[in-house]
Design a protein around this motif. Structure first.
Motif, PDB file in Angstrom:
ATOM      1  N   PHE A 259     122.542 138.286  54.574  1.00 30.64           N
ATOM      2  CA  PHE A 259     122.730 136.966  55.183  1.00 30.64           C
ATOM      3  C   PHE A 259     122.046 135.891  54.342  1.00 30.64           C
ATOM      4  CE2 PHE A 259     121.325 133.867  58.574  1.00 30.64           C
ATOM      5  CZ  PHE A 259     122.586 133.298  58.740  1.00 30.64           C
ATOM      6  N   HIS A 260     122.789 134.812  54.035  1.00 30.31           N
ATOM      7  CA  HIS A 260     122.279 133.720  53.202  1.00 30.31           C
ATOM      8  C   HIS A 260     122.518 132.374  53.899  1.00 30.31           C
ATOM      9  CE1 HIS A 260     122.396 136.733  49.933  1.00 30.31           C
ATOM     10  NE2 HIS A 260     123.591 137.031  50.399  1.00 30.31           N
ATOM     11  N   PRO A 261     121.575 131.901  54.738  1.00 30.22           N
ATOM     12  CA  PRO A 261     121.754 130.589  55.377  1.00 30.22           C
ATOM     13  C   PRO A 261     121.691 129.475  54.349  1.00 30.22           C
ATOM     14  CG  PRO A 261     119.582 131.492  55.874  1.00 30.22           C
ATOM     15  CD  PRO A 261     120.324 132.571  55.157  1.00 30.22           C
ATOM     16  N   LYS A 262     122.509 128.436  54.534  1.00 27.12           N
ATOM     17  CA  LYS A 262     122.590 127.322  53.592  1.00 27.12           C
ATOM     18  C   LYS A 262     122.011 126.031  54.151  1.00 27.12           C
ATOM     19  CE  LYS A 262     124.825 129.915  50.668  1.00 27.12           C
ATOM     20  NZ  LYS A 262     124.152 130.391  49.428  1.00 27.12           N
ATOM     21  N   VAL A 263     121.667 125.994  55.425  1.00 28.85           N
ATOM     22  CA  VAL A 263     121.138 124.773  56.042  1.00 28.85           C
ATOM     23  C   VAL A 263     119.834 125.106  56.765  1.00 28.85           C
ATOM     24  CG1 VAL A 263     123.374 123.647  56.295  1.00 28.85           C
ATOM     25  CG2 VAL A 263     122.555 125.165  58.099  1.00 28.85           C
ATOM     26  N   PRO A 264     118.903 124.157  56.822  1.00 30.94           N
ATOM     27  CA  PRO A 264     117.621 124.400  57.497  1.00 30.94           C
ATOM     28  C   PRO A 264     117.715 124.153  58.992  1.00 30.94           C
ATOM     29  CG  PRO A 264     117.622 122.220  56.537  1.00 30.94           C
ATOM     30  CD  PRO A 264     118.957 122.832  56.177  1.00 30.94           C
ATOM     31  N   TYR A 265     116.700 124.603  59.727  1.00 33.36           N
ATOM     32  CA  TYR A 265     116.635 124.269  61.144  1.00 33.36           C
ATOM     33  C   TYR A 265     116.445 122.762  61.293  1.00 33.36           C
ATOM     34  CZ  TYR A 265     111.533 123.665  60.796  1.00 33.36           C
ATOM     35  OH  TYR A 265     110.276 123.223  60.466  1.00 33.36           O
ATOM     36  N   GLY A 266     116.942 122.223  62.408  1.00 34.40           N
ATOM     37  CA  GLY A 266     116.835 120.792  62.663  1.00 34.40           C
ATOM     38  C   GLY A 266     117.981 119.983  62.098  1.00 34.40           C
ATOM     39  N   ARG A 267     118.840 120.607  61.332  1.00 38.53           N
ATOM     40  CA  ARG A 267     119.960 119.898  60.699  1.00 38.53           C
ATOM     41  C   ARG A 267     121.075 119.657  61.713  1.00 38.53           C
ATOM     42  NH1 ARG A 267     122.713 120.275  55.649  1.00 38.53           N
ATOM     43  NH2 ARG A 267     124.560 118.958  55.818  1.00 38.53           N
ATOM     44  N   PHE A 268     121.696 118.483  61.654  1.00 34.96           N
ATOM     45  CA  PHE A 268     122.860 118.172  62.458  1.00 34.96           C
ATOM     46  C   PHE A 268     124.098 118.592  61.670  1.00 34.96           C
ATOM     47  CE2 PHE A 268     126.234 115.666  64.278  1.00 34.96           C
ATOM     48  CZ  PHE A 268     125.890 115.534  65.622  1.00 34.96           C
ATOM     49  N   VAL A 269     124.948 119.427  62.265  1.00 36.59           N
ATOM     50  CA  VAL A 269     126.131 119.928  61.561  1.00 36.59           C
ATOM     51  C   VAL A 269     127.384 119.612  62.362  1.00 36.59           C
ATOM     52  CG1 VAL A 269     124.875 121.795  60.413  1.00 36.59           C
ATOM     53  CG2 VAL A 269     125.914 122.221  62.650  1.00 36.59           C
ATOM     54  N   GLU A 270     128.486 119.543  61.652  1.00 34.38           N
ATOM     55  CA  GLU A 270     129.788 119.312  62.272  1.00 34.38           C
ATOM     56  C   GLU A 270     130.506 120.651  62.479  1.00 34.38           C
ATOM     57  OE1 GLU A 270     130.719 116.413  63.222  1.00 34.38           O
ATOM     58  OE2 GLU A 270     129.451 115.010  62.088  1.00 34.38           O
ATOM     59  N   LYS A 271     131.366 120.690  63.482  1.00 28.74           N
ATOM     60  CA  LYS A 271     132.174 121.888  63.714  1.00 28.74           C
ATOM     61  C   LYS A 271     133.020 122.170  62.477  1.00 28.74           C
ATOM     62  CE  LYS A 271     135.442 124.014  66.922  1.00 28.74           C
ATOM     63  NZ  LYS A 271     136.215 123.856  68.175  1.00 28.74           N
ATOM     64  N   GLY A 272     132.981 123.422  62.026  1.00 30.54           N
ATOM     65  CA  GLY A 272     133.725 123.820  60.840  1.00 30.54           C
ATOM     66  C   GLY A 272     132.960 123.653  59.546  1.00 30.54           C
ATOM     67  N   GLU A 273     131.729 123.097  59.613  1.00 35.96           N
ATOM     68  CA  GLU A 273     130.933 122.907  58.401  1.00 35.96           C
ATOM     69  C   GLU A 273     130.413 124.240  57.871  1.00 35.96           C
ATOM     70  OE1 GLU A 273     126.870 120.487  57.052  1.00 35.96           O
ATOM     71  OE2 GLU A 273     128.013 119.821  58.804  1.00 35.96           O
ATOM     72  N   TYR A 274     130.422 124.402  56.574  1.00 35.77           N
ATOM     73  CA  TYR A 274     129.961 125.626  55.897  1.00 35.77           C
ATOM     74  C   TYR A 274     128.440 125.679  55.951  1.00 35.77           C
ATOM     75  CZ  TYR A 274     128.900 128.459  51.668  1.00 35.77           C
ATOM     76  OH  TYR A 274     128.405 129.372  50.770  1.00 35.77           O
ATOM     77  N   ILE A 275     127.871 126.704  56.619  1.00 35.12           N
ATOM     78  CA  ILE A 275     126.425 126.737  56.828  1.00 35.12           C
ATOM     79  C   ILE A 275     125.748 128.029  56.344  1.00 35.12           C
ATOM     80  CG2 ILE A 275     126.451 125.096  58.747  1.00 35.12           C
ATOM     81  CD1 ILE A 275     126.396 127.411  60.698  1.00 35.12           C
ATOM     82  N   ALA A 276     126.523 129.049  55.963  1.00 29.36           N
ATOM     83  CA  ALA A 276     125.908 130.304  55.508  1.00 29.36           C
ATOM     84  C   ALA A 276     126.965 131.188  54.855  1.00 29.36           C
ATOM     85  CB  ALA A 276     125.248 131.042  56.670  1.00 29.36           C
ATOM     86  N   THR A 277     126.499 132.235  54.183  1.00 31.69           N
ATOM     87  CA  THR A 277     127.408 133.275  53.677  1.00 31.69           C
ATOM     88  C   THR A 277     126.871 134.633  54.075  1.00 31.69           C
ATOM     89  OG1 THR A 277     126.259 133.369  51.545  1.00 31.69           O
ATOM     90  CG2 THR A 277     128.201 131.935  51.693  1.00 31.69           C
ATOM     91  N   ILE A 278     127.777 135.574  54.223  1.00 27.43           N
ATOM     92  CA  ILE A 278     127.426 136.983  54.428  1.00 27.43           C
ATOM     93  C   ILE A 278     128.104 137.770  53.314  1.00 27.43           C
ATOM     94  CG2 ILE A 278     127.611 138.987  55.954  1.00 27.43           C
ATOM     95  CD1 ILE A 278     127.632 137.070  58.327  1.00 27.43           C
ATOM     96  N   THR A 279     127.323 138.561  52.593  1.00 25.65           N
ATOM     97  CA  THR A 279     127.854 139.335  51.474  1.00 25.65           C
ATOM     98  C   THR A 279     127.531 140.811  51.644  1.00 25.65           C
ATOM     99  OG1 THR A 279     125.836 139.149  50.140  1.00 25.65           O
ATOM    100  CG2 THR A 279     127.446 137.357  49.954  1.00 25.65           C
ATOM    101  N   ASP A 280     128.188 141.659  50.840  1.00 22.06           N
ATOM    102  CA  ASP A 280     127.788 143.061  50.784  1.00 22.06           C
ATOM    103  C   ASP A 280     126.830 143.230  49.595  1.00 22.06           C
ATOM    104  OD1 ASP A 280     129.343 142.933  48.535  1.00 22.06           O
ATOM    105  OD2 ASP A 280     130.688 144.570  49.089  1.00 22.06           O
ATOM    106  N   PRO A 281     126.153 144.368  49.475  1.00 24.77           N
ATOM    107  CA  PRO A 281     125.205 144.554  48.374  1.00 24.77           C
ATOM    108  C   PRO A 281     125.885 144.805  47.027  1.00 24.77           C
ATOM    109  CG  PRO A 281     124.715 146.024  50.239  1.00 24.77           C
ATOM    110  CD  PRO A 281     126.093 145.477  50.446  1.00 24.77           C
ATOM    111  N   TYR A 282     127.218 144.924  46.988  1.00 24.64           N
ATOM    112  CA  TYR A 282     127.888 145.418  45.782  1.00 24.64           C
ATOM    113  C   TYR A 282     128.693 144.350  45.053  1.00 24.64           C
ATOM    114  CZ  TYR A 282     126.812 149.392  48.711  1.00 24.64           C
ATOM    115  OH  TYR A 282     126.165 150.278  49.522  1.00 24.64           O
ATOM    116  N   GLY A 283     128.661 143.113  45.546  1.00 25.25           N
ATOM    117  CA  GLY A 283     129.331 142.023  44.867  1.00 25.25           C
ATOM    118  C   GLY A 283     130.827 141.951  45.069  1.00 25.25           C
TER     119      GLY A 283
END
Length: 328
Positions: A259-283
């Motif tokens: 899990f890789h969050p892209k925004v900090p706590y306290g941030r105001f975000v819009e619906k549909g805004e890109y806020i994180a990625t989830i990846t596997d260990p193998y690329g």
């Protein structure tokens, strides 16, 4: 207002005196006595009795640090009334570096307790019967659990005016309207007519200076409002009113992975805004996580790995009455 008689743990609390008492219900397996310090300071002038406590869960270090600083800096020396400080209520969990009591129970689901119940239940029963009867106001300091980082916030039942008034004085960045929850200290305090403020900030097993500072300053505002803060202390800085949160929603992981969050706590975000990625260990896999609604992020899962269905962001429901888009 005349001075009332206060007798806590078989000790008469006299005006102008300082006490360090031991609130203890059980011993370790070795019969070793474990002290649960209760630090009391009473002024000569009449006023309310305020309980400032932390460590209801043994892994919540920020709350313990808030109360420690209040004591160390002398804010617990009242100009009027009485201040009771209990920095580590769940001393057993604190020693074991775990959230729960030694019997595996959550102390904050064991109130008001039972005289002949489990260890947590007996401890809660003693607290409710020997400490709470003397208290008018409770400030209880907590943190997030399970790697989830809480934005600094107060949780208050909106139907309880005593608590709500003080919550607006405290001025945490977020004020969350939250109803009763059976078994909690908050529910017990409300049933007994005690004003109760629940502060949440940061995560377990971590000391965060910013989160602690907000908690300490909020407590000072409340003590000043009550006429209890000593005149020699500077008042906390003026801050904006809390963002009032009427409802919120968890965003859960659609996939398992890193899990890789892209925004900090306290941030105001819009619906549909890109806020994180989830990846596997193998690329070979990369999933973009998008916000499921418009609002402020009040909790971020800081675990580097998540399973499908894990809560990863807690986002307020924007009702058009919150502050303009900003990071808090």
């Amino acid at each position: 207002m005349s001075l009332r008689k206060i007798n806590i743990l078989d000790t008469e609390v006299k005006p102008g005196h300082i006490y360090k008492l031991n609130f203890n219900k059980a011993k370790l397996y070795t019969s070793t006595v474990i002290e649960v310090p209760v630090i009391i300071r009473r002024a000569h002038k009449a006023g309310p009795v305020v309980l400032i406590m932390g460590g209801l869960h043994g892994d919540e270090i920020n709350g313990i640090e808030v109360v420690r600083q209040i004591i160390a800096k002398g804010y617990n020396k009242p100009n009027a009334g009485t201040i009771i400080c209990m920095p580590v209520l769940n001393i057993f969990g604190f020693l074991n570096m775990q959230r729960e009591f030694p019997d595996g129970r959550d102390l904050n689901r064991s109130f008001p307790g039972y005289k002949s119940g489990s260890l947590a239940g007996r401890f809660a029963h003693q607290f409710v019967n020997e400490i709470l009867p003397h208290v008018d106001i409770v400030m209880d300091f907590h943190t997030g659990g399970a790697q989830r980082f809480n934005a600094p916030q107060l949780r208050v039942d909106p139907g309880y005016e005593k608590s709500l008034e003080l919550a607006h004085v405290f001025k945490a960045p977020f004020l969350i309207h939250s109803g009763k929850l059976k078994g909690t200290l908050r529910n017990t305090c409300m049933e007994l007519g005690k004003a109760y403020l629940l502060y949440e900030g940061g995560k377990s097993f971590e000391s965060d200076k910013h989160i602690v500072k907000i908690g300490v300053q909020g407590a000072k505002r409340v003590l000043h409002h009550l006429g209890m803060l000593g005149t020699s202390f500077e008042l906390p800085p003026v801050v904006p009113d809390s963002v009032v949160v009427h409802s919120s929603k968890w965003l859960r992981a659609s996939y398992s992975g890193l899990f890789h969050p892209k925004v900090p706590y306290g941030r105001f975000v819009e619906k549909g805004e890109y806020i994180a990625t989830i990846t596997d260990p193998y690329g070979s896999f990369r999933h973009k996580v998008k916000s499921n609604q418009t609002g402020y992020i009040i909790n971020v899962n800081q675990s580097p790995m998540v399973y499908q269905g894990d809560a990863i962001f807690h986002i307020t429901s924007h009702d058009g009455q919150e502050k303009p888009k900003e990071e808090i």
